[in-house]
Motif scaffolding. Structure first.
Motif, PDB file in Angstrom:
ATOM      1  N   GLU A 122       0.816  -1.213   0.000  1.00 58.91           N
ATOM      2  CA  GLU A 122       0.000   0.000   0.000  1.00 58.91           C
ATOM      3  C   GLU A 122       0.854   1.270   0.000  1.00 58.91           C
ATOM      4  OE1 GLU A 122      -4.026   1.606   2.273  1.00 58.91           O
ATOM      5  OE2 GLU A 122      -3.122  -0.310   2.841  1.00 58.91           O
ATOM      6  N   TYR A 149      -7.397   1.351  -7.062  1.00 60.76           N
ATOM      7  CA  TYR A 149      -8.254   1.522  -5.881  1.00 60.76           C
ATOM      8  C   TYR A 149      -9.716   1.138  -6.124  1.00 60.76           C
ATOM      9  CZ  TYR A 149      -4.218   3.756  -3.778  1.00 60.76           C
ATOM     10  OH  TYR A 149      -2.959   3.994  -3.276  1.00 60.76           O
ATOM     11  N   MET A 261      -4.665  -5.454  -0.947  1.00 59.14           N
ATOM     12  CA  MET A 261      -4.876  -4.398   0.040  1.00 59.14           C
ATOM     13  C   MET A 261      -6.177  -4.634   0.815  1.00 59.14           C
ATOM     14  SD  MET A 261      -4.990  -0.266  -0.682  1.00 59.14           S
ATOM     15  CE  MET A 261      -6.144  -0.477  -2.044  1.00 59.14           C
ATOM     16  N   LEU A 262      -7.244  -4.993   0.119  1.00 63.52           N
ATOM     17  CA  LEU A 262      -8.528  -5.233   0.780  1.00 63.52           C
ATOM     18  C   LEU A 262      -8.441  -6.398   1.763  1.00 63.52           C
ATOM     19  CD1 LEU A 262     -11.164  -4.827  -2.090  1.00 63.52           C
ATOM     20  CD2 LEU A 262     -10.508  -3.158  -0.376  1.00 63.52           C
ATOM     21  N   LYS A 264      -5.796  -7.641   3.203  1.00 65.06           N
ATOM     22  CA  LYS A 264      -4.922  -7.308   4.342  1.00 65.06           C
ATOM     23  C   LYS A 264      -5.647  -6.400   5.331  1.00 65.06           C
ATOM     24  CE  LYS A 264      -0.266  -7.883   2.545  1.00 65.06           C
ATOM     25  NZ  LYS A 264       1.042  -7.234   2.321  1.00 65.06           N
ATOM     26  N   ASN A 265      -6.635  -5.674   4.832  1.00 60.87           N
ATOM     27  CA  ASN A 265      -7.440  -4.808   5.707  1.00 60.87           C
ATOM     28  C   ASN A 265      -8.647  -5.556   6.276  1.00 60.87           C
ATOM     29  OD1 ASN A 265      -5.736  -2.632   5.310  1.00 60.87           O
ATOM     30  ND2 ASN A 265      -6.914  -1.796   3.611  1.00 60.87           N
ATOM     31  N   ASP A 266      -8.603  -6.896   6.165  1.00 63.01           N
ATOM     32  CA  ASP A 266      -9.619  -7.778   6.748  1.00 63.01           C
ATOM     33  C   ASP A 266     -11.012  -7.625   6.137  1.00 63.01           C
ATOM     34  OD1 ASP A 266      -7.791  -8.940   8.539  1.00 63.01           O
ATOM     35  OD2 ASP A 266      -8.046  -7.286   9.949  1.00 63.01           O
ATOM     36  N   VAL A 267     -11.062  -7.220   4.871  1.00 59.88           N
ATOM     37  CA  VAL A 267     -12.349  -7.190   4.159  1.00 59.88           C
ATOM     38  C   VAL A 267     -12.751  -8.635   3.859  1.00 59.88           C
ATOM     39  CG1 VAL A 267     -13.547  -6.437   2.064  1.00 59.88           C
ATOM     40  CG2 VAL A 267     -11.873  -4.937   3.155  1.00 59.88           C
ATOM     41  N   GLN A 294       3.480 -10.487   8.986  1.00 55.67           N
ATOM     42  CA  GLN A 294       2.315 -11.190   9.531  1.00 55.67           C
ATOM     43  C   GLN A 294       2.728 -12.472  10.254  1.00 55.67           C
ATOM     44  OE1 GLN A 294       0.334 -11.174   5.638  1.00 55.67           O
ATOM     45  NE2 GLN A 294      -1.479 -10.310   6.619  1.00 55.67           N
TER      46      GLN A 294
END
Length: 313
Positions: A122, A149, A261-262, A264-267, A294
């Motif tokens: 990111e 994005y 990215m999504l 990793k952001n726990d989406v 991680q």
């Protein structure tokens, strides 16, 4: 018999399936290069049938055909052929020429399946935005942001029309693979850029041209032109950031970065699947990278019972 003669006879023998496949690829929004590649692969497959009707062929013949491919060219070529054959049968089913897709039951090579996509972290993705240049900078930034994005494919950016931007809803409607429409919420910053691009947009020579992104001549930007803009951005970015110099970056790597990215952001992976326009959750699973940081965080939660085994002597 010459290759030209073989091709002519093949197109004559399987005229209806080939015609249906050409129409399907065009209407489904595949890029010209993918259309060409899939047609080439499907013709090789039809040649292997030796006059048998495609709808009379089962899983065994497809696996034999792919096995020959794999033996001579490797897993990647085998899987590309399988994708083409699967799509070929999807076209036949769509036009009611065939009632089933025997290629759907054939599994992809594990080697390809386990390959992790290249992506930008990111922080690096954010840095790369500083190197977007060009006379139409706002337009170029908007296209870059749509891929990085919102996860759009380069072909989807190319096909985007003015009417696809839903200003009141803050979304864009994307015509993706499989002739499916996907409504994607747009981040506020990107929405501002899209509105600005619409204002700055050159009036096309053709009145009926509805393309959102146009060239300085008022024509729809081609996929090649979009790729060139992104590649130039990455070239400048690499010159100023030696740590990513060996990475092979492209339009599609921006899409990879978005999915990673999504996650990793726990989406939720099911939401990522819908945003990416994937037909299968297995495809989305490719983006579930586990990095060194991680791993360290995970191991930091492990408590070895020193009080039981005693201190090291």
């Amino acid at each position: 018999m010459s290759k030209m003669r073989d091709r002519y006879e093949l197109e004559h023998l399987y005229s209806e399936p080939i015609r249906a496949f050409r129409i399907y690829l065009k209407q489904s929004g595949y890029t010209p290069s993918t259309q060409k590649e899939y047609m080439r692969e499907s013709l090789l497959y039809l040649e292997s049938l030796n006059g048998i009707s495609p709808q009379d062929v089962g899983k065994l013949h497809i696996m034999e055909f792919l096995s020959d491919k794999q033996g001579s060219a490797g897993d990647k070529t085998r899987n590309r052929s399988l994708s083409a054959i699967r799509t070929f049968y999807m076209a036949l089913m769509d036009f009611e020429i065939a009632s089933k897709n025997p290629a759907a039951e054939v599994k992809k090579s594990k080697t390809e399946k386990n390959k992790k996509p290249t992506y930008l972290e990111e922080e690096d993705l954010s840095k790369s935005l500083q190197f977007i240049e060009g006379r139409y900078k706002n337009r170029n930034i908007a296209m870059f942001l749509l891929m990085a994005y919102c996860g759009l494919r380069v072909g989807e950016v190319h096909r985007l029309n003015l009417k696809d931007l839903k200003k009141n809803r803050g979304t864009i409607e994307v015509f993706g693979k499989g002739r499916k429409w996907n409504e994607i919420p747009v981040p506020e910053v990107l929405l501002d850029y899209l509105l600005e691009v619409e204002k700055e947009r050159i009036t096309p020579y053709r009145v009926q041209e509805d393309a959102f992104f146009v060239s300085q001549k008022g024509r729809r930007l081609s996929i090649r032109q979009i790729q060139k803009i992104v590649n130039q951005t990455f070239e400048l970015f690499k010159k100023n950031n030696p740590n990513i110099n060996d990475m092979k970056l492209s339009c599609h790597k921006l899409r990879h970065s978005f999915a990673t990215m999504l996650l990793k952001n726990d989406v939720d992976i099911r939401v990522v699947k819908e945003l990416m326009g994937h037909s299968s959750i297995e495809t989305t699973m490719m983006y579930t990278h586990i990095n060194d940081e991680q791993k360290k965080k995970a191991m930091a939660t492990v408590n070895v019972p020193v009080n039981v085994i005693g201190e090291l002597k």
